[in-house]
Design a protein around this motif. Structure first.
Motif, PDB file in Angstrom:
ATOM      1  N   HIS A 190      58.651  63.073  85.650  1.00  0.00           N
ATOM      2  CA  HIS A 190      59.130  64.461  85.635  1.00  0.00           C
ATOM      3  C   HIS A 190      60.052  64.709  84.440  1.00  0.00           C
ATOM      4  CE1 HIS A 190      57.169  65.567  89.241  1.00  0.00           C
ATOM      5  NE2 HIS A 190      57.994  64.992  90.100  1.00  0.00           N
ATOM      6  N   TYR A 248      52.364  64.102  95.108  1.00  0.00           N
ATOM      7  CA  TYR A 248      53.225  62.931  94.949  1.00  0.00           C
ATOM      8  C   TYR A 248      53.573  62.291  96.288  1.00  0.00           C
ATOM      9  CZ  TYR A 248      53.756  65.533  90.573  1.00  0.00           C
ATOM     10  OH  TYR A 248      53.505  66.237  89.423  1.00  0.00           O
ATOM     11  N   LYS A 250      49.315  66.928  91.888  1.00  0.00           N
ATOM     12  CA  LYS A 250      50.756  66.943  92.216  1.00  0.00           C
ATOM     13  C   LYS A 250      51.015  66.596  93.688  1.00  0.00           C
ATOM     14  CE  LYS A 250      51.744  70.281  88.541  1.00  0.00           C
ATOM     15  NZ  LYS A 250      50.409  70.198  87.942  1.00  0.00           N
TER      16      LYS A 250
END
Length: 481
Positions: A398, A377, A375
């Motif tokens: 998402h 990102y 995660k």
């Protein structure tokens, strides 16, 4: 060892018996003790591994042999080929009761060497040794190796290099090219040879109404799954000639291979592949082409009295299953890598959007999936120039995951995304040290790659996790070995 010397029971026209020609000054390179245990090697065999892996010691239970086969190389009929520098020195039973080939590579010239000297050099042996180990650890069916030896003997390639030998293992060395050779030169042997292939490797097909068609369907299925696994791992075989694919769907003869780093599907990892025939993005279509070529060699097996046109149609129907088998396995695997539910109608499109980001931004394939899994990102975004493209992907990503219980999806990601692959510059460093008699880096990489999904801070180096900087040239790999 427990022997099952079955290949030498085939007609003698299919091989040539000879002893290996040992290299001068053979010395230990690396030994795969865990694999030797799986193969039920005795303590005496293990103690003599250098002699076995350098051609100095063979076995009374099996007379070494070189196989003859043919093939299409870079899409062109190449005629008779064969084991030009390798010998099958044993077939043994492993702990699971499976027959495994022991194939000594670099064992000297054979009648099938053509213009070659029958030798292998240390750099190519190390690359194949580590790659087979890495692929098996990634869950990709592949040849492996018990060990390799270096030597003091020089072998001439583009320059004078150190000669080496490797004892390769595989569930099967019978290639698609075996059928091409038999069909072209010894067609009378085709029924018996095919029957033995079915008995040895696909016995479940014997009960089918048409065992040959069932056999063909299984070879196609396994090959499709193998190539899907290559694509998911970012692995490019490099030289997918018909003589380099076997009938069990396990990776074989991948000398100029490459694990893709920056995501460039058209990357030519074999610098002898001038037209880009064997790039990463071409592998599924080349696999299909090779199988189509192979199926033509099964046409003479049409049962007596049956309509040959119908038989050809039935063989073609077998090949129709290649694409759906590939896509099913690739789609499921890609969704696992992404942490997306495979049943969601938009998951595959979302995964393709991520790959487009990796391609347009030239991001590292393996590292980017690890960042997605963790995660991270913002780390991916920081490497992007087209922020809108990445944000559009992330919004869709998402949106799909937000509707799911992600714990199970995250667990699947952790099992699908390796932290470590064998990058070319990692292998090159090990080779450079080994050429100076230092095998410590081979050992480090061997240990690192045996658990590619688990962080190993005590073993890893920063250079293991990223491509070379953009101002450094990539390692070029050729078929010369």
């Amino acid at each position: 060892m427990h022997f099952n010397s079955r290949y030498s029971a085939l007609p003698a026209k299919l091989y040539h018996h000879q002893q290996p020609l040992a290299l001068k000054g053979a010395k230990a390179g690396h030994f795969n003790a865990a694999l030797a245990d799986e193969l039920q090697w005795s303590e005496a065999d293990k103690a003599a591994w250098v002699e076995i892996c350098s051609g100095q010691k063979t076995f009374a239970e099996f007379e070494p042999l070189a196989m003859v086969y043919a093939g299409h190389q870079f899409g062109q009929w190449a005629g008779q080929l064969g084991d030009g520098r390798g010998l099958l020195i044993a077939q043994i039973i492993d702990k699971n009761g499976q027959t495994v080939d022991l194939h000594l590579k670099g064992a000297g010239s054979t009648p099938y060497s053509r213009m070659g000297d029958g030798r292998a050099v240390l750099r190519s042996v190390i690359r194949e040794y580590l790659a087979g180990h890495a692929l098996n650890a990634l869950g990709i069916p592949s040849s492996n190796a018990v060990g390799f030896t270096s030597s003091t003997q020089g072998v001439q390639r583009e320059k004078l290099e150190l000669g080496a030998m490797m004892l390769r293992t595989s569930d099967c060395h019978i290639r698609l090219g075996h059928f091409e050779w038999i069909n072209q030169y010894q067609p009378a042997l085709l029924p018996e040879f095919t029957q033995k292939c079915i008995e040895w490797h696909y016995p479940q097909c014997l009960a089918a109404e048409q065992p040959v068609l069932a056999f063909a369907a299984q070879v196609i299925q396994r090959t499709a799954v193998m190539i899907a696994k290559w694509q998911l791992a970012g692995f490019a075989h490099g030289v997918m000639n018909t003589d380099n694919l076997n009938i069990t769907g396990s990776t074989l003869d991948f000398g100029p291979y490459g694990f893709m780093e920056r995501f460039r599907p058209n990357w030519i990892n074999n610098h002898s592949d001038y037209q880009g025939r064997y790039t990463y993005q071409q592998q599924p279509s080349i696999g299909h082409w090779n199988l189509w070529t192979w199926l033509n060699n099964l046409i003479p097996l049409c049962p007596a009295g049956d309509d040959k046109a119908q038989w050809k149609e039935d063989l073609a129907k077998c090949l129709e299953q290649f694409e759906p088998a590939f896509l099913e396995h690739y789609t499921l695997g890609l969704c696992q890598k992404m942490g997306l539910p495979s049943f969601h109608k938009d998951s595959f499109d979302c995964a393709m959007a991520f790959l487009r980001v990796l391609q347009s931004e030239q991001l590292d394939y393996t590292q980017s999936f690890i960042r997605l899994q963790n995660k991270q990102y913002e780390l991916i975004k920081d490497d992007c120039l087209d922020l809108r493209q990445f944000e559009a992907f992330l919004t869709q990503y998402h949106g799909i995951r937000g509707l799911q219980d992600t714990a199970e999806l995250d667990a699947a990601m952790a099992k699908a995304n390796p932290r470590y692959i064998l990058r070319n510059h990692m292998a090159q460093k090990a080779i450079e040290l080994a050429e100076r008699d230092d095998f410590s880096e081979v050992e480090r990489l061997f240990q690192l790659l045996r658990q590619p999904y688990a962080p190993q801070p005590d073993l890893e180096r920063e250079s293991d996790l990223a491509p070379l900087p953009g101002d450094q040239p990539e390692v070029a790999v050729s078929c010369s070995s």
